[in-house]
Design an enzyme around this catalytic site. Sequence first.
Site, PDB file in Angstrom:
ATOM      1  N   LYS A  48       0.831  -1.213   0.000  1.00 17.96           N
ATOM      2  CA  LYS A  48       0.000   0.000   0.000  1.00 17.96           C
ATOM      3  C   LYS A  48       0.863   1.261   0.000  1.00 17.96           C
ATOM      4  O   LYS A  48       0.487   2.281  -0.568  1.00 17.96           O
ATOM      5  CB  LYS A  48      -0.948   0.010   1.207  1.00 17.96           C
ATOM      6  CG  LYS A  48      -2.343  -0.454   0.872  1.00 17.96           C
ATOM      7  CD  LYS A  48      -2.524  -1.942   0.733  1.00 17.96           C
ATOM      8  CE  LYS A  48      -2.265  -2.594  -0.564  1.00 17.96           C
ATOM      9  NZ  LYS A  48      -2.290  -4.060  -0.495  1.00 17.96           N
ATOM     10  N   GLU A 203      -2.280 -15.286 -17.021  1.00 13.23           N
ATOM     11  CA  GLU A 203      -3.218 -15.907 -16.084  1.00 13.23           C
ATOM     12  C   GLU A 203      -3.824 -17.154 -16.728  1.00 13.23           C
ATOM     13  O   GLU A 203      -4.262 -17.129 -17.868  1.00 13.23           O
ATOM     14  CB  GLU A 203      -4.301 -14.873 -15.699  1.00 13.23           C
ATOM     15  CG  GLU A 203      -5.527 -15.421 -15.000  1.00 13.23           C
ATOM     16  CD  GLU A 203      -5.232 -16.182 -13.709  1.00 13.23           C
ATOM     17  OE1 GLU A 203      -4.549 -15.660 -12.833  1.00 13.23           O
ATOM     18  OE2 GLU A 203      -5.700 -17.341 -13.598  1.00 13.23           O
ATOM     19  N   VAL A 237       1.658 -20.897 -17.866  1.00 13.81           N
ATOM     20  CA  VAL A 237       3.091 -20.688 -18.039  1.00 13.81           C
ATOM     21  C   VAL A 237       3.783 -22.049 -18.121  1.00 13.81           C
ATOM     22  O   VAL A 237       3.574 -22.912 -17.264  1.00 13.81           O
ATOM     23  CB  VAL A 237       3.656 -19.813 -16.898  1.00 13.81           C
ATOM     24  CG1 VAL A 237       5.166 -19.751 -16.962  1.00 13.81           C
ATOM     25  CG2 VAL A 237       3.067 -18.411 -17.004  1.00 13.81           C
ATOM     26  N   SER A 268       3.109 -14.954  -8.672  1.00 11.28           N
ATOM     27  CA  SER A 268       2.005 -14.696  -7.727  1.00 11.28           C
ATOM     28  C   SER A 268       0.889 -15.679  -8.036  1.00 11.28           C
ATOM     29  O   SER A 268      -0.183 -15.309  -8.493  1.00 11.28           O
ATOM     30  CB  SER A 268       1.541 -13.252  -7.845  1.00 11.28           C
ATOM     31  OG  SER A 268       1.363 -12.900  -9.203  1.00 11.28           O
ATOM     32  N   HIS A 443     -23.628  12.970   2.394  1.00 18.58           N
ATOM     33  CA  HIS A 443     -23.677  13.482   1.024  1.00 18.58           C
ATOM     34  C   HIS A 443     -22.718  14.658   0.889  1.00 18.58           C
ATOM     35  O   HIS A 443     -22.671  15.478   1.799  1.00 18.58           O
ATOM     36  CB  HIS A 443     -25.107  13.946   0.702  1.00 18.58           C
ATOM     37  CG  HIS A 443     -25.217  14.560  -0.651  1.00 18.58           C
ATOM     38  ND1 HIS A 443     -25.247  13.806  -1.812  1.00 18.58           N
ATOM     39  CD2 HIS A 443     -25.264  15.865  -1.044  1.00 18.58           C
ATOM     40  CE1 HIS A 443     -25.328  14.629  -2.852  1.00 18.58           C
ATOM     41  NE2 HIS A 443     -25.340  15.882  -2.409  1.00 18.58           N
TER      42      HIS A 443
HETATM   43  P1  NAI Z   1      -4.313 -15.780  -5.819  1.00 21.76           P
HETATM   44  O1  NAI Z   1      -4.795 -17.105  -5.438  1.00 21.76           O
HETATM   45  O2  NAI Z   1      -5.114 -14.562  -5.501  1.00 21.76           O
HETATM   46  O3  NAI Z   1      -4.072 -15.752  -7.429  1.00 21.76           O
HETATM   47  C1  NAI Z   1      -3.215 -16.645  -8.069  1.00 21.76           C
HETATM   48  C2  NAI Z   1      -3.570 -16.682  -9.553  1.00 21.76           C
HETATM   49  O4  NAI Z   1      -2.549 -17.376 -10.238  1.00 21.76           O
HETATM   50  C3  NAI Z   1      -4.868 -17.408  -9.841  1.00 21.76           C
HETATM   51  O5  NAI Z   1      -5.704 -16.567 -10.587  1.00 21.76           O
HETATM   52  C4  NAI Z   1      -4.425 -18.635 -10.644  1.00 21.76           C
HETATM   53  O6  NAI Z   1      -5.353 -19.018 -11.612  1.00 21.76           O
HETATM   54  C5  NAI Z   1      -3.133 -18.155 -11.273  1.00 21.76           C
HETATM   55  N1  NAI Z   1      -2.173 -19.206 -11.631  1.00 21.76           N
HETATM   56  C6  NAI Z   1      -1.772 -20.258 -10.864  1.00 21.76           C
HETATM   57  N2  NAI Z   1      -0.840 -20.979 -11.513  1.00 21.76           N
HETATM   58  C7  NAI Z   1      -0.613 -20.366 -12.717  1.00 21.76           C
HETATM   59  C8  NAI Z   1       0.240 -20.625 -13.838  1.00 21.76           C
HETATM   60  N3  NAI Z   1       1.082 -21.657 -13.845  1.00 21.76           N
HETATM   61  N4  NAI Z   1       0.181 -19.788 -14.898  1.00 21.76           N
HETATM   62  C9  NAI Z   1      -0.664 -18.728 -14.895  1.00 21.76           C
HETATM   63  N5  NAI Z   1      -1.494 -18.448 -13.865  1.00 21.76           N
HETATM   64  C10 NAI Z   1      -1.475 -19.250 -12.780  1.00 21.76           C
HETATM   65  O7  NAI Z   1      -2.834 -15.679  -5.221  1.00 21.76           O
HETATM   66  P2  NAI Z   1      -1.896 -14.443  -4.945  1.00 21.76           P
HETATM   67  O8  NAI Z   1      -2.205 -13.303  -5.837  1.00 21.76           O
HETATM   68  O9  NAI Z   1      -0.522 -15.027  -4.985  1.00 21.76           O
HETATM   69  O10 NAI Z   1      -2.291 -14.004  -3.469  1.00 21.76           O
HETATM   70  C11 NAI Z   1      -2.095 -14.903  -2.386  1.00 21.76           C
HETATM   71  C12 NAI Z   1      -2.916 -14.554  -1.195  1.00 21.76           C
HETATM   72  O11 NAI Z   1      -2.579 -13.296  -0.651  1.00 21.76           O
HETATM   73  C13 NAI Z   1      -4.377 -14.560  -1.484  1.00 21.76           C
HETATM   74  O12 NAI Z   1      -4.997 -15.425  -0.566  1.00 21.76           O
HETATM   75  C14 NAI Z   1      -4.803 -13.150  -1.245  1.00 21.76           C
HETATM   76  O13 NAI Z   1      -6.095 -13.101  -0.654  1.00 21.76           O
HETATM   77  C15 NAI Z   1      -3.745 -12.580  -0.317  1.00 21.76           C
HETATM   78  N6  NAI Z   1      -3.541 -11.167  -0.605  1.00 21.76           N
HETATM   79  C16 NAI Z   1      -4.539 -10.286  -0.374  1.00 21.76           C
HETATM   80  C17 NAI Z   1      -4.411  -8.964  -0.697  1.00 21.76           C
HETATM   81  C18 NAI Z   1      -5.534  -8.043  -0.453  1.00 21.76           C
HETATM   82  O14 NAI Z   1      -6.442  -8.393   0.277  1.00 21.76           O
HETATM   83  N7  NAI Z   1      -5.557  -6.859  -1.035  1.00 21.76           N
HETATM   84  C19 NAI Z   1      -3.188  -8.452  -1.306  1.00 21.76           C
HETATM   85  C20 NAI Z   1      -2.218  -9.451  -1.540  1.00 21.76           C
HETATM   86  C21 NAI Z   1      -2.406 -10.750  -1.183  1.00 21.76           C
END
Ligand code: NAI
Length: 457
Positions: A48, A203, A237, A268, A443
């Site tokens: 952030k 993705e 990927v 990620s 408002h």
């Molecule tokens: P995520 O589970 O949100 O997203 C991972 C994405 O990677 C998925 O859409 C999946 O389909 C894709 N993916 C997986 N393997 C792949 C591949 N080989 N090639 C292409 N795409 C692939 O995981 P992320 O973003 O790593 O976040 C992890 C955790 O951290 C989550 O549980 C999230 O809630 C938490 N987090 C929350 C935040 C927030 O609340 N603002 C900010 C950052 C993290």
Amino acid sequence: MYDLIILGGGPAGYNAAERAAHHGMKTLVCEERALGGVCLNEGCIPTKTLLYSAKIFDYANHGDKYGVTVEGAKIDHAKVVDRKDKVVKTLVSGVAAKMKGAGVTVVDGTAKITGKTANGFTVECKGETYEAAKLLICTGSEAVIPPIPGLRDSYEAGLAVTNREILDIRVLPKRVVVVGGGVIGLEMASYFNSVGSEVTVVEMLNKIAGPTEAEISSILEKNYTKKGVKFVLGAKVAAVNGKPGEGVVEYEKDGKIEKIDCDLVLVSTGRRARTKGIGLEEIGVQMNRGAVVTDDQCKTSVPGIWAAGDVNGKVMLAHTAYREGEVAVSDMMGIRDRVDYRSIPSVIYTNPEVGSVGETLESAKASGFDAAEVTLSLRYSGRYIAENEGGDGIVKVVYGKEHNQILGVHMIGNYASEIIFGAAAMVAKEQRVADVQKIVFPHPTVCEVIREAMFTI
Ligand code: NAI
């Protein structure tokens, strides 16, 4: 002898420690890296901080729509990272002060459960053995590095990074490939796009932002495509090779292999619970796919052991962890409490922001509700129009047709991160449309559109 030993000093652990101490429990926290955990040190807060600098830079670069022209705006990424370090340091020392103030003992070291005693459990940390009547497991989660050919070597070589390492790079990469278009991927894609890197998000699914409501996910994708982020969806990927500045990401889409040259790769693709090597299996704690199984009171299968936060693999968010930590302590004290998993809000801190809580129409129907939704443009809000030239934000309210109860609210548009709390209260309190209609909203605000939506039901 302690009343409670907490393994892990992240949001679940430090918050639970403070609550436990407040209830008079003699409490020890073992933390192997830094108090504040992933959230404070390499997650919510540092990202952030970065994103705020990017937002200021964006405003400077795109102020002309609002009659403001800034010549020669520059972003100094190394300075942004320095400020991030300062913010993190301030907050980590704040947590340490909180622990001290509450009378909680903190030991810097990796904790391991070593056995059961007549009075509870023994835990080893930094060469010492401690005993406590109760344990709370708050060891969090870690980034997954999937078994993609070449990825592990690319990680070792510094080409591929996770959410941890990416926060400390000081030279901006020209070309970034983000593997995984979930929350972490999108927030970092947003940063690198704002500061001028060329960003491609690969993705696997056909949409970005995972479980985010489909129309909102598509609006977010459109916004970032317009800003220049390239999305390759439905692509897996296949290989990552090279070193920093000389990387190649190969992906498979529609049966064809394509290549992208890049300087940096962000991995990620999700996180997994950290449960290895801390003595959980040995003591008989039930696990599911590597995460600790807990109930709504955060009890594990072993009496006397609770678990809270990402380690249970349920809703990996810091605010869920806070609440779970509190509920675990309530349960230890015999106070009736439970985590209401239906009403946990989630936010993506992109620009525009996304805020969601509760059911989408699709998930509500799948859960057996006779549900409907209304969708309203945020342009119903005067403030939104004043502040978002050309903005395409929306809010969706999902409700049960039988009782008109609010089941979910989903929103894209700035301030969603702050507004969604009100919607979470509506879902948690099972408010009906008529209840919300009687709430006075300030408002002019963007949140007024939620009230407006109620009058269209
Ligand atoms: P995520 O589970 O949100 O997203 C991972 C994405 O990677 C998925 O859409 C999946 O389909 C894709 N993916 C997986 N393997 C792949 C591949 N080989 N090639 C292409 N795409 C692939 O995981 P992320 O973003 O790593 O976040 C992890 C955790 O951290 C989550 O549980 C999230 O809630 C938490 N987090 C929350 C935040 C927030 O609340 N603002 C900010 C950052 C993290």
